[in-house]
Design a protein around this motif. Structure first.
Motif, mmCIF file in Angstrom:
data_model
loop_
_atom_site.group_PDB
_atom_site.id
_atom_site.type_symbol
_atom_site.label_atom_id
_atom_site.label_comp_id
_atom_site.label_asym_id
_atom_site.label_seq_id
_atom_site.Cartn_x
_atom_site.Cartn_y
_atom_site.Cartn_z
ATOM 1 N N VAL A 197 19.756 -9.622 -13.727
ATOM 2 C CA VAL A 197 19.969 -11.131 -14.182
ATOM 3 C C VAL A 197 18.741 -11.740 -14.073
ATOM 4 O O VAL A 197 18.541 -12.522 -15.033
ATOM 5 N N ARG A 198 17.601 -11.392 -12.851
ATOM 6 C CA ARG A 198 16.580 -12.192 -13.201
ATOM 7 C C ARG A 198 15.539 -11.786 -14.365
ATOM 8 O O ARG A 198 15.160 -12.746 -14.626
ATOM 9 N N ALA A 199 15.493 -10.414 -14.768
ATOM 10 C CA ALA A 199 14.630 -10.073 -15.681
ATOM 11 C C ALA A 199 15.379 -10.706 -17.035
ATOM 12 O O ALA A 199 14.660 -11.181 -17.826
ATOM 13 N N LEU A 200 16.656 -10.848 -16.943
ATOM 14 C CA LEU A 200 17.258 -11.654 -18.273
ATOM 15 C C LEU A 200 17.166 -12.943 -18.342
ATOM 16 O O LEU A 200 16.672 -13.438 -19.495
ATOM 17 N N VAL A 201 16.968 -13.521 -17.284
ATOM 18 C CA VAL A 201 16.652 -15.083 -17.387
ATOM 19 C C VAL A 201 15.089 -15.497 -17.671
ATOM 20 O O VAL A 201 14.791 -16.182 -18.464
ATOM 21 N N ALA A 202 14.410 -14.331 -17.083
ATOM 22 C CA ALA A 202 13.026 -14.536 -17.386
ATOM 23 C C ALA A 202 12.603 -14.146 -18.839
ATOM 24 O O ALA A 202 11.842 -15.057 -19.521
ATOM 25 N N ARG A 203 13.437 -13.420 -19.473
ATOM 26 C CA ARG A 203 13.290 -12.783 -20.811
ATOM 27 C C ARG A 203 13.765 -13.981 -21.685
ATOM 28 O O ARG A 203 13.049 -14.197 -22.592
ATOM 29 N N PHE A 204 14.880 -14.780 -21.266
ATOM 30 C CA PHE A 204 15.250 -15.889 -22.183
ATOM 31 C C PHE A 204 14.436 -17.073 -21.997
ATOM 32 O O PHE A 204 14.334 -18.065 -23.098
ATOM 33 N N HIS A 235 21.801 0.761 -22.344
ATOM 34 C CA HIS A 235 20.387 1.070 -22.708
ATOM 35 C C HIS A 235 19.849 0.329 -23.542
ATOM 36 O O HIS A 235 18.675 0.320 -23.487
ATOM 37 N N ASP A 236 20.626 -0.212 -24.596
ATOM 38 C CA ASP A 236 19.794 -1.099 -25.535
ATOM 39 C C ASP A 236 19.404 -2.446 -24.837
ATOM 40 O O ASP A 236 18.394 -2.921 -25.280
ATOM 41 N N LEU A 241 14.577 -5.466 -22.651
ATOM 42 C CA LEU A 241 13.595 -5.867 -21.781
ATOM 43 C C LEU A 241 12.342 -5.231 -21.622
ATOM 44 O O LEU A 241 11.232 -5.955 -21.570
ATOM 45 N N LEU A 242 12.390 -4.084 -21.947
ATOM 46 C CA LEU A 242 10.957 -3.266 -22.002
ATOM 47 C C LEU A 242 10.098 -3.888 -23.108
ATOM 48 O O LEU A 242 8.944 -4.149 -23.090
ATOM 49 N N ALA A 243 10.776 -4.301 -24.352
ATOM 50 C CA ALA A 243 10.383 -5.087 -25.429
ATOM 51 C C ALA A 243 9.535 -6.361 -25.311
ATOM 52 O O ALA A 243 8.694 -6.592 -25.937
ATOM 53 N N HIS A 244 10.063 -6.925 -24.213
ATOM 54 C CA HIS A 244 9.529 -8.261 -23.696
ATOM 55 C C HIS A 244 8.849 -8.082 -22.673
ATOM 56 O O HIS A 244 8.638 -9.162 -21.889
ATOM 57 N N ASP A 245 8.070 -6.896 -22.269
ATOM 58 C CA ASP A 245 7.306 -6.712 -21.296
ATOM 59 C C ASP A 245 7.895 -6.889 -19.762
ATOM 60 O O ASP A 245 7.011 -7.156 -18.918
ATOM 61 N N LEU A 246 8.949 -6.564 -19.668
ATOM 62 C CA LEU A 246 9.719 -6.690 -18.297
ATOM 63 C C LEU A 246 10.165 -5.068 -17.893
ATOM 64 O O LEU A 246 10.961 -4.391 -18.336
ATOM 65 N N ASP A 247 9.412 -4.665 -16.939
ATOM 66 C CA ASP A 247 9.370 -3.270 -16.748
ATOM 67 C C ASP A 247 10.492 -2.964 -16.039
ATOM 68 O O ASP A 247 10.567 -2.767 -14.443
ATOM 69 N N PHE A 248 11.692 -2.804 -16.603
ATOM 70 C CA PHE A 248 12.975 -2.420 -15.981
ATOM 71 C C PHE A 248 13.403 -0.811 -16.373
ATOM 72 O O PHE A 248 13.342 -0.627 -17.373
ATOM 73 N N ASP A 249 13.551 -0.223 -15.187
ATOM 74 C CA ASP A 249 13.787 1.275 -15.412
ATOM 75 C C ASP A 249 15.438 1.623 -15.561
ATOM 76 O O ASP A 249 16.101 1.184 -14.733
#
Length: 259
Positions: A197-204, A235-236, A241-249
């Motif tokens: 959730v934190r990663a998605l908020v940062a992405r948006f 997976h999409d 997230l990876l495309a927006h430089d958020l390193d989520f495995d």
């Protein structure tokens, strides 16, 4: 705050201002529950391994209403609703066994076929008012849409009860609660939910998410209640997230796909 709830003991934890603080609180909570001989999982009569049924809701806000990202950037909630609508795995992968329009966290496009059309009208008005939208605008535009079949704002995937309520100042807190998260059996799984959730908020926040809402019809349940489609969709999400430089495995989500 510890309260009784049918079948479970509900624990409401304090807000966390940093990741290290959240990790400490979650790990401590799970450990104290274990010492009290309480579990964060259960088994059905047929042996099926499930969550407790109590939920593991994630609340987003700020130290004060004025600091809440949901009120500072009204487009953030629009981005999240649209993204969740495009990626049903975010609704179903982390949920419990009770899902759909009669559950306690129905998606905005479950149950009422006209909601998507009305959401498009609300989003268009929000976009017209940006970037100087009043803090109460997003609440007024979405309060009648983010509800269950009975019109209950609390029983919705995106609960805005305490965003900027017109009923009382006590509920003008700038909070949005994500309710489609079931209690996972391990603290690291709970932390992965929060991290996603934190990663998605940062992405948006950096790149608001736009796009036409999808009219999935019966495909929503025909596809995304099946494991293969959920796996592909999540997976999409990770690829995005990876495309927006958020390193989520993506490997961090394998326990959920197995559970």
């Amino acid at each position: 705050v510890v309260t009784s709830d049918p079948g479970v003991i509900e624990v409401n934890i304090q807000p966390s201002g940093a990741w290290t603080e959240l990790r400490s609180v979650i790990e401590t909570l799970y450990e104290e529950a274990r010492r009290a001989r309480l579990g964060t999982e259960k088994f059905a009569l047929d042996g099926t391994h499930t969550g407790t049924g109590g939920g593991n809701h994630v609340t987003i806000g700020g130290a004060t209403p004025a600091e809440s990202p949901m009120l500072r950037r009204p487009d953030l909630l629009r981005s999240m609703i649209t993204y969740w609508q495009h990626h049903p795995s975010l609704s179903y992968l982390f949920s419990g066994r009770f899902i759909g329009p009669t559950s306690q966290a129905p998606r905005v496009d479950e149950g009422r076929v006209d909601t998507v059309y009305e959401l498009e009208i609300a989003f268009a008005e929000l976009e017209r008012q940006e970037p100087n939208a009043a803090p109460w605008l997003v609440d007024r535009l979405l309060r009648h849409l983010l509800v269950d079949l009975t019109g209950n704002t609390h029983r919705a995937e995106f609960c805005i009860d305490k965003l900027f309520s017109p009923d009382t100042e006590r509920w003008r807190l700038g909070l949005v609660e994500l309710r489609a998260f079931e209690m996972p059996p391990h603290p690291q799984m709970a932390l992965v939910q929060a991290l996603l959730v934190r990663a998605l908020v940062a992405r948006f926040w950096e790149a608001p998410y736009r796009g036409h809402l999808v009219r999935g019809g019966t495909d929503l349940h025909d596809r995304y209640l099946l494991p293969w489609y959920v796996r592909k969709d999540i997976h999409d999400v990770v690829d995005d997230l990876l495309a927006h430089d958020l390193d989520f495995d993506v490997a961090w989500l394998e326990p959920f796909l197995e559970f």
